[in-house]
Design an enzyme around this catalytic site. Structure first.
Site, mmCIF file in Angstrom:
data_model
loop_
_atom_site.group_PDB
_atom_site.id
_atom_site.type_symbol
_atom_site.label_atom_id
_atom_site.label_comp_id
_atom_site.label_asym_id
_atom_site.label_seq_id
_atom_site.Cartn_x
_atom_site.Cartn_y
_atom_site.Cartn_z
ATOM 1 C CG ASP A 6 -76.922 -54.294 20.612
ATOM 2 O OD1 ASP A 6 -76.286 -54.617 19.588
ATOM 3 O OD2 ASP A 6 -77.421 -53.165 20.770
ATOM 4 C CG ASN B 297 -80.852 -53.461 16.916
ATOM 5 O OD1 ASN B 297 -81.256 -52.714 17.789
ATOM 6 N ND2 ASN B 297 -79.591 -53.802 16.821
#
Length: 1445
Positions: A518, A954
């Protein structure tokens, strides 16, 4: 069909009968103004002139003008048996319509033709049907319960009390070994065929299963605790007219709940009312999309009027029809029917579970989705049982061993049948057959041989003992604790240490080929700072040196004092005071620049209780720009729906807000139109290429200057925006406003129409300047990425951020570089055909580049001989797949909507065909589920070991999908940590986790397995050789007691402690030479070939163990005539030699000796003799006195020494040959370590003089592109390639030199391996950026470096005091000759040394060899590879101080 759109600037009265139901086909689709009622009739039906009469009365009866079924419970779904239903339900573009509009069967044909789709839960049969839409009535639980919607209870655990035992045993028996042992246990229960008691298998198997089950039980218990903690959170719910406190798991769909400030949202809710004006509320969605910036949500005006009136909220009975549960975070479609009107609902009116309410005292919402139906849980993915590649290989090996044992047992069966029929039948008077065996010679021999088959299966089972898996689990547990105890991965500011949340995946950390990361919060701090700017052609932000004209180091410069501004922020740092001076002098350009920053945005001001001004921005970029304007005196103070108030140096200004032309990914700009003092201005900011296209002609000079500044900012990894302004006349604005009004009212192609109108006004701009802000990386990110890439690991960044942000961060962290052949290849098509076309174009472009440079289109070639000589081959740049990387570098950037098409089966191979050629891949605007799909795609197509790292909710699905999941304990909650296998505090610790702990764990586990199989083959196959002497009767050569404790007491502890502590190289070398990680990526330390070698080694050892004592004790008698060749004496000799040989082998295998290794290795020998004597003399074993008898004879000691030498000496000779003739990189680094230790001792009393050189540091050195600024000066000064002054760096060149002087000159391969070591060191932040340009730059010859007079005098005085350490000049010359385009070979005098140097080392002094006590030979070379020379020095050269010819 018609599509509704949002109108935010005009109030339009829309009749309730004038619109069709909205489509859900696009993420950017919006609806008619949510504050005005719209009535939706049936899809694809004409607009009616009368008010629709469909409704559900108080009795639950569906009343309609059509022929409907009376009771809703009796409704039969017309598509329940229609195959079209499943396809429609799975299609993201499917339509969701009012549940009340359920057609009668007479309309079935039209429905099947696709004119409409509908469905509901059929409660007649009590089965949950596929949900095509959701139907909710607020505060009406009897109605909502008919649809069996999920409750708000969540579950992340794997087991329950009832399912734990069967499910856990099922998972454990997936291991072939466990299944093998349970079958073996069954065989041992059969008395006639078992020569060993079943207890020998049952007890270890039970212990293994129990220990593993307890560990799994504990892990799942922690998940249960987490679930219980979340489910028992408190929420305020309206029940029976009162606001009561309920636990989260009791919240139901249709409830109205209250959320207070800084509270988590319990479920996906429709926002009904809010404390803030106009129904606004602010939420933080870090748990959902990883973004910490606040987002604004706004409810309907009609529901916001209820405020916090509990009575009104309890009486609210709005009827909501919306989309079914899905994982799309960016889209929501639905309608609200209330008081006879219908209102469209979109994503701006929905608050999702996992978000946190911020800066809003309270708000109320209607629960739409709960529990597993929430978008957070829909994106979480399932918990998977992860197994390492070694586990899978062990299953395959166990299968191979079983087959091997089958053939041995089959051979023994045939041999037994032959022996019994030829010999045994005739000697039944001595060896009678069992009563169960037929007396017939043929039949009896067949029966005996068949029983012997199973007997040998039991006797030889110890080749894979149950202790193997016990040992593996214990080793993994200890190695996990080493990660927990590592203080080098402890983050003091957050008081967070690394934590291994699983104990089964440690060695997999040493085999990672792909890292999926990420961005926000993982690579970056998500903190934006205003860094530089360009205003009217003048650059601000750098402080220039008056003498050199180059930027100076800002770290020690004084910050600009903004204290005269009462709104200034103490945390704001800016060093160029000239910008503030120009503002104070009234520079109009500077005033206009910051006026635009203070006005052109969507930031909301907020005042705390103590009156402190704070900004709430949807983007950290905007926050940084508005904060910068604030500190420079242009304070944004207040906003209303029609005005913006700012404070400037000239006073307060109230600007009338006429229109906002908002930002989106397609426009890449935003504008505001304001009126101040009757003057109408358009202020615009956006991407440079977009704004430059819209500038007024005649600004070429300032455009060129600003473009140069923008290029410089971009090279430094800064995020840039260009600012422009335009003055409008009243008539011009009014004409445009009419066009805008018309476009805003259009229901078809509204976005396209608005974009066309925006382009009309956003042109002929005047260029004002450009801003540059920095998204700071976390500490050590650039270095970590550099070292991981050097190790051959491919890094993909998967982020929800926009494309421009992701690319900028890619450059900042050195994931992308200016060394790319082309600009990053962009895939951003919105249709399948566009994405396919772009992928084909990019693939062709890559092939053209490769073909034009003479490389094959595949760009890769197998390194077949890497394992034989990796010290040389490793320099060519090996990728994660074991391929040699092309010197041409490419990068791929793909966004979310294009990725959705690229992940389809037809395009996924094409996507990987492009991605595998790219050194960097960035996926932006991706959803959490897409992250997981990308990981799964790489695992499937490349058969690679993957690691995913993230810090937010997420990232959970990606973490679960990867082979290894790493969670960062960051700013975005602990969802990622809870779902991960390992947790760390910052991204930089990933380097140590992989290159040190991962590599050591893999190395130790592989070494353990190789030795374990060796010692057990050597032990078990002794019975096979003895079968030739005992008529294949399954008689064991060794004492049964010895067999039982061989793997438990005699040989288990040494190999365990070797697996705990052994190191081939130390941790500093592991980080210094990242290429050492490569063997794990290609599984070169343990594979089927190496297993076969270990098994063969054990096979040969067992032959020697049996044959040599057999020859020595054949018809053996002692001096008194006693017979010494009986079975017991022979077994004692063999067992003793076996223990000594395998103990000697483990001593030979141990590289890193600790006290524990000494205790366990030599203690095992002592334990063997102690236990043997104790068992036989105290308990009275069968072998009583056997060992004592043989030890009294000299033959025993001779046989022990002879057998040990015969078994060990060939291994020693082979290893010396490998290290001396064909050393790999590990061997070379180990020699460096030994030499370093010697050099440190010899130099411990010699002070190191000041080198006189110091590299320039920059506050952006860790974040920006280090070679973009001052690159030439750094190279010509030699600073960028100077040696490390650390303790390890001081001895580096001396270490290589000392080794080389001890290497035979004829051994060219060993020398070349030593010479390539320097190229294997992990790049520093500066070195990586320069070395990547080695094929493009011709570096000028550097200036000569001289040693200061104080240093020379100091060394000369030392020479006089100790002349023996400073030999005279022997005048040996070393010639420098041109080699290849990027390698310089230095051939040195009598030693015949070969030294390979790369252009990145140009300008440095390379120490080639040491002479006598302290002299050294050095060479200076340039990138032109001209002929140079090197000579011996009669002055001692401390490391780091170059000698220049």
């Amino acid at each position: 069909m018609l599509r509704g759109h949002s109108i935010q600037t005009e109030e339009v009265q829309v009749l309730e009968t004038s619109a069709a139901f909205p489509s859900t086909g696009s993420d950017t689709d919006h609806y008619i103004d949510s504050n005005h009622p719209v009535d939706y009739n049936h899809v694809n039906t004409p607009v009616k002139n009368n008010i629709e009469q469909n409704y559900i009365n108080d009795d639950g009866i569906l009343e309609t003008s059509f022929d409907y079924i009376e009771n809703i419970n009796d409704i039969d779904d017309p598509l329940s048996n229609d195959p079209l239903e499943e396809e429609t339900a799975l299609n993201e573009e499917s339509l969701f319509i009012n549940s009340a509009a359920v057609y009668h069967r007479k309309h079935k044909q039209s429905i099947e033709q696709g004119e409409s789709t509908t469905g509901c839960c059929n409660n007649n049969e009590g089965k949950e049907q596929n949900e095509l839409h959701r139907d909710i009535i607020a505060n009406d639980q009897p109605y909502n319960k008919r649809f069996n919607y999920a409750n708000n209870y969540i579950k992340t655990s794997k087991y329950t009390l009832l399912t734990f035992l069967p499910f856990n045993l099922f998972e454990q028996f997936q291991r072939a070994a466990n299944f093998y042992f349970i079958c073996l246990f069954v065989l041992q229960l059969i008395g006639p065929i078992s020569s060993l008691t079943p207890v020998t298998t049952a007890v270890p198997l039970f212990v293994v299963l129990t220990v593993t089950a307890l560990k799994d039980f504990y892990d799942d218990l922690q998940r249960h605790k987490t679930d219980r903690k979340v489910n028992n959170r408190q929420s305020m719910v309206l029940r029976d007219g009162f606001l009561v406190e309920e636990k989260w798991h009791r919240v139901q769909v249709g409830d109205v709940i209250r959320i207070d400030n800084n509270s988590f949202i319990a479920a996906d809710i429709l926002l009904l009312s809010s404390f803030n004006p106009n129904g606004l509320c602010y939420i933080e969605t870090a748990e959902l999309d990883g973004e910490t910036n606040l987002k604004v949500k706004q409810c309907l005006d009609v529901t916001n009027a209820m405020g916090e009136d509990e009575k009104s909220l309890c009486e609210f009975n709005g009827h909501v029809v919306c989309e079914p549960p899905n994982n799309n975070l960016a889209k929501f479609d639905g309608t609200l029917e209330w008081k006879g009107f219908k209102y469209p609902l979109d994503n701006e009116k929905v608050l999702l579970r996992g978000a946190v309410l911020r800066n809003t005292p309270w708000c109320y919402g209607l629960v739409l989705f709960a529990g597993k139906d929430t978008k957070l849980m829909q994106n979480s993915g399932r918990t998977k049982f992860k197994r390492t590649s070694i586990d899978r290989l062990l299953n395959f090996i166990i299968l191979g061993i079983v087959i091997f044992l089958f053939f041995i047992c089959f051979f023994c069966t045939i041999a037994c049948g032959v022996w019994e029929s030829q010999i045994g039948y005739n000697f039944q008077i001595y060896l009678p057959w069992d009563l169960l065996v037929p007396s017939d010679i043929t039949l009896g021999s067949a029966v005996i041989s068949m029983l012997v088959f199973f007997s040998y299966a039991i006797v030889l089972n110890t080749v894979v003992p149950i202790s193997l898996y016990v040992s593996v689990e214990v080793i993994r547990l200890f190695l996990s604790k080493l990660i927990d105890w590592d203080v080098e991965m402890y983050h003091l500011p957050s008081d967070t240490s690394a934590h291994a949340r699983t104990t089964t995946l440690n060695e997999e950390l040493g085999q990672i080929q792909y890292v999926f990361s990420d961005k926000t919060g993982t690579l970056t701090q998500n903190i934006m700072t205003f860094n530089k700017c360009s205003i009217n052609g003048k650059e601000y932000g750098d402080i220039m040196d008056e003498k050199t004209g180059e930027p100076v180091d800002l770290e020690y410069k004084k910050k600009v004092d903004f204290s005269q501004n009462k709104f200034y922020e103490p945390s704001f740092n800016f060093y160029d005071v000239s910008l503030l001076n120009d503002i104070n002098r009234g520079n109009e350009s500077c005033h206009m620049f910051f006026r635009i920053l203070a006005l052109c945005h969507t930031v909301m001001p907020d005042y705390s209780n103590d009156g402190k001004l704070e900004y709430q921005a949807q983007s950290p970029d905007e926050n940084a720009l508005v904060s910068a304007a604030r500190n420079f005196g242009f304070i944004f103070k207040e906003r209303t729906s029609s005005t913006i108030t700012i404070e400037t140096p000239s006073g307060t200004e109230v600007h009338e807000l006429l229109c906002i032309l908002d930002f989106n990914n397609v426009r890449k700009r935003m504008s505001v139109i304001l009126r101040y003092k009757e003057e109408i201005q358009l202020y615009c900011k956006g991407a440079d290429n977009v704004i430059y296209e819209r500038l007024h002609p005649g600004q070429d000079q300032i455009m060129d200057i600003t473009q140069d500044h923008l290029q410089k900012f971009a090279c430094e990894g800064l995020r840039t925006l260009v600012l422009g302004v335009k003055t409008l006349t009243l008539e011009e604005f009014q004409n445009w406003k009419a066009e805008h009004h018309k476009a805003a009212l259009s229901l078809e192609n509204r976005e396209e129409n608005l974009d066309r109108v925006y382009n009309i006004i956003e042109k002929d701009l005047t260029l004002v300047g450009a801003s540059a802000i920095e998204d700071k990386l976390q500490d050590g990110v650039s270095q970590t990425i550099a070292n991981l890439e050097t190790a051959g690991i491919k890094i993909w960044v998967l982020t929800g951020d926009k494309q421009e942000t992701a690319i900028n961060i890619g450059y900042s962290c050195n994931l992308l570089s200016s060394d790319l052949v082309d600009e990053p290849y962009i895939v951003d098509g919105r249709t399948f055909q566009e994405v396919e076309t772009q992928l084909i174009q990019h693939r062709r472009a890559i092939e053209n580049h490769l073909n034009s440079t003479g490389h094959k289109s595949s760009a890769f070639s197998r390194e077949s001989d890497f394992q034989d000589n990796p010290g040389i081959k490793i320099r060519s740049g090996i990728t994660a797949d074991g391929y040699e990387r092309s010197p041409l570098e490419f990068a791929l950037v793909i966004n979310g909507h294009a990725l959705a098409h690229a992940l389809e089966p037809e395009l996924e191979d094409m996507l990987m065909g492009v991605a595998e050629h790219c050194s960097a891949v960035i996926c932006c605007r991706v959803t959490p589920l897409q992250k997981a799909l990308v990981v799964e795609l790489v695992k499937k197509t490349k058969d690679a070991v993957t690691l995913a790292i993230g810090d937010g909710a997420n990232d959970v699905s990606m973490i679960k999908a990867a082979d290894i999941g790493v969670g960062i304990s960051g700013q975005e909650g602990r969802q990622a940590v809870l779902a991960s296998d390992y947790s760390i505090a910052q991204f930089r610790y990933l380097e140590r986790l992989l290159l040190v702990h991962g590599r050591w764990s893999y190395y130790r586990m592989c070494k353990f397995l190789r030795y374990f199989f060796y010692k057990n083959f050597a032990f078990t196959l002794c019975h096979f050789w003895y079968a030739f002497s005992c008529g294949f009767s399954a008689q064991t050569v060794l004492d049964p007691a010895f067999i039982s404790v061989y793997n438990l007491f005699y040989t288990s502890q040494p190999v365990l402690f070797m697996a705990y502590f052994d190191q081939d190289v130390n941790e500093k070398s592991s980080l210094r030479f990242p290429k050492l990680y490569y063997p794990g990526m290609v599984s070169s330390l343990f594979n089927f070939k190496l297993f076969s070698e270990s098994a063969f080694h054990g096979f040969i050892t067992s032959l020697f163990l049996f044959a040599i004592p057999l020859g020595a004790y054949h018809n053996k008698t002692d001096a008194l005539g006693k017979v010494l060749n009986d079975h017991y004496l022979f077994g004692s000799v063999v067992s003793t030699i076996l223990v000594l040989v395998v103990t000697g082998q483990i001593a030979l295998d141990t590289q890193y000796w600790t006290v524990w290794n000494h205790v366990t290795i030599w203690g095992s020998v002592v334990v063997y003799f102690v236990l043997t004597f104790a068992y036989n003399w105290i308990i009275g074993g069968q072998y009583l006195g056997s060992l004592t008898t043989v030890m009294q004879d000299q033959t025993f000691w001779f046989v022990v020494m002879l057998t040990t030498v015969v078994c060990i000496l060939p291994v020693v000779a082979y290893r010396f040959y490998k290290i001396d003739v064909r050393p790999n990189l590990t061997d070379c680094v180990r020699l460096v370590q030994r030499s370093d230790r010697k050099i440190k001792k010899s130099e411990s009393g010699i002070p190191r003089p000041f080198s006189g050189r110091r590299s320039r540091r920059s506050v952006r050195s860790g974040y920006a592109f280090s070679h973009a600024e001052g690159f030439g000066r750094l190279i010509t000064s030699g600073r960028i390639i100077k040696q490390d002054n650390s303790a390890s760096g001081r001895t580096w060149s001396n270490g290589i030199a000392r080794m080389k002087n001890g290497v035979n000159g004829k051994n060219k391969k060993s020398q070349n391996n030593l010479d390539t070591l320097q190229a294997q060191e992990g790049p520093t932040t500066q070195q990586r950026s320069t070395s990547s340009l080695k094929d493009k730059l011709r570096i000028p010859r550097p200036k000569s470096h001289s040693v200061g007079p104080d240093t020379v005098q100091q060394v000369r005085s030392q020479q006089q005091q100790n002349p023996r350490n400073y030999p005279s000049n022997n005048n040996e010359m070393t010639t420098l000759s041109r080699a290849t385009a990027d390698v310089l070979t230095i051939s040195g005098g009598k030693k015949g040394l070969g030294h390979e140097l790369t252009p990145s080392m140009a300008g440095s002094s390379i120490e080639i060899g040491r002479l006598g006590g302290g002299g050294s030979r050095t060479a200076v070379f340039d990138s032109g590879f001209g002929v140079g020379s090197a000579r011996n020095s009669n002055v001692y050269t401390p490391p780091g101080v170059p000698m220049v010819d």
